[in-house]
Write an enzyme that holds these catalytic residues in place. Sequence first.
Site, short mmCIF file in Angstrom:
data_model
loop_
_atom_site.label_atom_id
_atom_site.label_comp_id
_atom_site.label_asym_id
_atom_site.label_seq_id
_atom_site.Cartn_x
_atom_site.Cartn_y
_atom_site.Cartn_z
N ASP A 1 0.88 -1.17 0.00
CA ASP A 1 0.00 0.00 0.00
C ASP A 1 0.92 1.22 0.00
OD1 ASP A 1 -2.40 1.63 0.50
OD2 ASP A 1 -1.58 1.84 2.52
N ASP B 1 -1.26 -0.60 6.03
CA ASP B 1 -1.62 -0.12 7.36
C ASP B 1 -3.09 -0.29 7.70
OD1 ASP B 1 -2.08 2.11 5.37
OD2 ASP B 1 -2.94 3.02 7.16
#
Length: 235
Positions: A16, A188
Amino acid sequence: MRFYKRLTPIKVVSFDLDDTLYDNVPVIAAAESWLLDALKHDHPESTLLDKTSLATIKRQLLRCRPELAHDVGACRLAVLTEGLSRQGVANGRARELAEEYYRGFLAVRGRIQVPKATHKVLTALGRHYRLAVITNGNLPIEHTELAPYFELVLQAGKDGRMKPAPDMFQRLAEQAGVSLSEILHIGDHRDTDVAGAVLSGCQSVWLNDANQSEAGLSCLPHLTLERLEQLLELL
């Protein structure tokens, strides 16, 4: 570092972007501020082009065009076009202006500060694994210092629905010529990254550097890290 499941052989490591490889909060704040200042400067008479009004237009558009929820860039462009149209700007010109504002927004959006630790991790992992990006955001990564690290970049909208939908994970496996289980995804977010990866058949690392509660996990990652650099102890 906390393990939940045993890792199996990995060929591709995907990341990400926002709040995983850099702090995205000040970046978005600066880009949003630039956009609102530009609109206010060019349309000082307007009460339709402030933060609240644009948010209202966005909600209205998403009700009519729910597919925009999976493409933040197309959604922002549509919101700006609609806002300018409501200001009396002709349709064609409204689109042109919206694209101009959006280019300016992206220029500020791309001014990320990449920590030294991120560079260290990506450099080290790149010696042993193929690296990729799977992002729901609209960072123009090709204009940033992150670009050279990644072989493949998948972005919601043009490459499929947003995580946690399986689209981009599946597309990465196809483009890389690997099985989903040979992809290790790091992010995250408990839902978009962890649940998205696991439910798609990938392996998952949850970067919990904000000390979030594990009670919010809908499914378990393979392991949890408190710092990105811990990847170097693992891989």
